[in-house]
Design a protein around this motif. Structure first.
Motif, PDB file in Angstrom:
ATOM      1  N   LEU A   1      64.149  -9.407  63.622  1.00  0.00           N
ATOM      2  CA  LEU A   1      64.534 -10.607  63.818  1.00  0.00           C
ATOM      3  C   LEU A   1      64.332 -11.135  65.100  1.00  0.00           C
ATOM      4  O   LEU A   1      64.186 -12.507  65.414  1.00  0.00           O
ATOM      5  CB  LEU A   1      65.832 -11.041  63.047  1.00  0.00           C
ATOM      6  CG  LEU A   1      66.042 -10.725  61.694  1.00  0.00           C
ATOM      7  CD1 LEU A   1      67.560 -10.933  61.461  1.00  0.00           C
ATOM      8  CD2 LEU A   1      65.109 -12.028  61.225  1.00  0.00           C
TER       9      LEU A   1
ATOM     10  N   TRP B   1      63.170 -19.598  61.741  1.00  0.00           N
ATOM     11  CA  TRP B   1      63.669 -18.614  61.098  1.00  0.00           C
ATOM     12  C   TRP B   1      62.861 -18.056  59.732  1.00  0.00           C
ATOM     13  O   TRP B   1      62.956 -16.825  59.534  1.00  0.00           O
ATOM     14  CB  TRP B   1      65.059 -18.965  60.560  1.00  0.00           C
ATOM     15  CG  TRP B   1      66.363 -18.885  61.660  1.00  0.00           C
ATOM     16  CD1 TRP B   1      66.678 -19.995  62.456  1.00  0.00           C
ATOM     17  CD2 TRP B   1      66.807 -17.793  62.241  1.00  0.00           C
ATOM     18  NE1 TRP B   1      67.565 -19.509  63.188  1.00  0.00           N
ATOM     19  CE2 TRP B   1      67.786 -18.059  63.251  1.00  0.00           C
ATOM     20  CE3 TRP B   1      66.810 -16.364  61.896  1.00  0.00           C
ATOM     21  CZ2 TRP B   1      68.641 -17.024  63.771  1.00  0.00           C
ATOM     22  CZ3 TRP B   1      67.447 -15.518  62.769  1.00  0.00           C
ATOM     23  CH2 TRP B   1      68.417 -16.042  63.609  1.00  0.00           C
TER      24      TRP B   1
ATOM     25  N   ARG C   1      62.065 -13.898  59.674  1.00  0.00           N
ATOM     26  CA  ARG C   1      62.417 -13.158  58.584  1.00  0.00           C
ATOM     27  C   ARG C   1      61.000 -12.629  57.966  1.00  0.00           C
ATOM     28  O   ARG C   1      61.177 -11.399  57.444  1.00  0.00           O
ATOM     29  CB  ARG C   1      62.982 -14.356  57.472  1.00  0.00           C
ATOM     30  CG  ARG C   1      64.492 -14.620  57.476  1.00  0.00           C
ATOM     31  CD  ARG C   1      65.054 -15.331  56.154  1.00  0.00           C
ATOM     32  NE  ARG C   1      64.407 -16.598  55.818  1.00  0.00           N
ATOM     33  CZ  ARG C   1      64.504 -17.742  56.525  1.00  0.00           C
ATOM     34  NH1 ARG C   1      65.667 -17.937  57.203  1.00  0.00           N
ATOM     35  NH2 ARG C   1      63.907 -18.841  56.068  1.00  0.00           N
TER      36      ARG C   1
ATOM     37  N   THR D   1      60.789  -8.502  57.898  1.00  0.00           N
ATOM     38  CA  THR D   1      60.263  -7.680  56.591  1.00  0.00           C
ATOM     39  C   THR D   1      59.073  -6.885  56.767  1.00  0.00           C
ATOM     40  O   THR D   1      59.296  -5.784  56.558  1.00  0.00           O
ATOM     41  CB  THR D   1      60.027  -8.868  55.518  1.00  0.00           C
ATOM     42  OG1 THR D   1      61.077  -9.590  55.376  1.00  0.00           O
ATOM     43  CG2 THR D   1      59.508  -8.133  54.239  1.00  0.00           C
TER      44      THR D   1
END
Length: 419
Positions: free
Chosen positions: A61, A92, A96, A100
């Motif tokens: 992140l 953001w 994300r 992932t």
């Protein structure tokens, strides 16, 4: 598949290598919490493996790992990942998606790396069992040399084949997911499309600017050169005046061309109309008229309150109208510029040597370009044979040789955009 398997396997091993610091830190924390010292390199345990994955996700992140992962996916996996644009700030949504992918890469790579480190040495060892001189213990069972060790050899080969299939499947999975998770986000695609649209719009604008500027200069040069050639012997002063007009027109066109090429060569998108300098405005009308070499009667009011974008577009409209007047009409040319009732009003009128076209169009792309400029500023343009009283106070009908009339181009440009 076979061609890409070694590189994809290397990408999985890279994921396992990136996971090792997290595993070592987790083992250290687990050892300190359990009161044990040392033993930093612990065997792979499912609990420890699962415990460090959230830390991997948090790292994805905040750390700039997207560039590394995109390079690995393109170079090792062979995935067709569209290189994302560089943004000043990370969204953001992008964080994300990157987290992932980073977690998935390290998790799958850690599993494949662990089995690779275990199965490959095991297979090599079982291949050597038939040739050993003494019995050995393998996984708690006795393995004797010769034919009795053959089942162990076959088991090692089967495990190696299963490892190859696992690596191939994991590599194919990551290859399929890489464009989805590492490619541009919808927001980035929209921003890139907007940038491309702005660049294309500005290039179209530059094309119009060059058409008007260079087209006007070439028209003036052609007509003045022809005039200078006809009077060179009997009226050298007039010829010298024509040559001066040619020089001024060519210099102005060269400056505009140099400015446009400088904008196109720049690495960044061209600046917007409000930020760009270098283009002529209504303050340069005197130079435009002087460079044209044609007799022009001017009535120019105070244009200091005209905004820059409107002034630039108005200058090009006047320039194109003068070009058409010089190419298709006769002297004198009358130019009127004034600000009234919150609008900039332009009018260019000239005599015509032949009846004007009934459809109100002439000059090729000139009128089309003027209409586009006026439309962008939410104004009005009227071009065609003059009706009503003529500019010289006559009746508006032919006042010279048979067929002679007046041609008028008039435009109204609002000084401020409507809310």
């Amino acid at each position: 598949m076979r061609k890409n398997l070694p590189r994809r396997w290397a990408c999985l091993i890279l994921g396992g290598a990136l996971l090792m610091p997290y595993m070592m830190a987790g083992a250290l924390v687990a050892g300190l919490a359990g009161g044990e010292s040392g033993a930093f390199l612990l065997p792979l345990q499912v609990g420890l493996y699962a415990a460090v994955l959230p830390a991997v996700a948090v790292t994805g992140l905040f750390l700039p790992v997207r560039g590394l992962e995109v390079s690995a996916a393109q170079g090792l996996l062979g995935a067709r990942v569209e290189t994302p644009p560089r943004e000043a700030r990370r969204s953001w949504q992008e964080r994300r998606r990157t987290a992932t992918w980073f977690t998935l890469h390290l998790a799958v790579g850690g599993v494949v790396s662990g089995f690779t480190l275990a199965i490959v040495p095991f297979t090599v060892y079982t291949l050597a069992l038939p040739f050993l001189g003494d019995s050995v213990m393998v996984l708690g069972a006795e393995a004797r040399p010769g034919w009795p060790a053959l089942p162990w050899t076959l088991a090692g080969i089967v495990l190696l084949g299963a490892l190859v299939l696992m690596a191939a499947g994991a590599g194919a999975l990551l290859t399929r997911l890489a464009p989805v998770l590492l490619g541009p986000t919808p927001g980035e695609r929209l921003a890139a499309a907007e940038r491309r649209a702005r660049v294309l719009a500005e290039r179209n604008r530059l094309a119009r600017e060059l058409h008007d500027s260079v087209g006007h200069a070439l028209s003036v040069v052609t007509l003045q050169a022809a005039a200078a050639g006809r009077v060179l012997d009997r009226d050298p002063e007039t010829a010298r005046t024509a040559l001066d007009a040619i020089e001024q027109s060519a210099r102005a066109a060269l400056e505009d061309l140099d400015h446009a090429l400088g904008v196109l060569r720049a690495g960044d998108p061209p600046a917007g109309p409000a930020e760009r300098g270098g283009w002529a405005t209504l303050d340069d009308l005197d130079a435009l008229v002087a460079a044209s070499g044609a007799p022009v009667e001017r009535e120019v009011g105070d244009v200091s309150a005209v905004p820059g974008p409107v002034s630039r577009e108005a200058y090009r409209i006047v320039q194109e109208a003068l070009t058409n007047a010089i190419k298709h009409g006769r002297a004198p040319v009358r130019l009127a510029v004034a600000v009234r009732d919150g609008e900039l009003r332009l009018e260019v009128t000239n005599r015509t040597a032949a009846p004007a076209p009934r459809n109100g169009t002439r000059g090729g792309r000139g009128l089309k370009g003027m209409r586009e400029r006026v439309r962008l500023l939410d104004g009005d343009l009227d071009a065609g044979p003059a009706t009503g009283p003529s500019p010289d106070g006559g009746s508006g009908k032919a006042s010279g040789p048979q067929g002679e009339g007046w041609w008028r181009v008039s435009a109204r440009l609002p000084l401020r955009s409507a809310p």
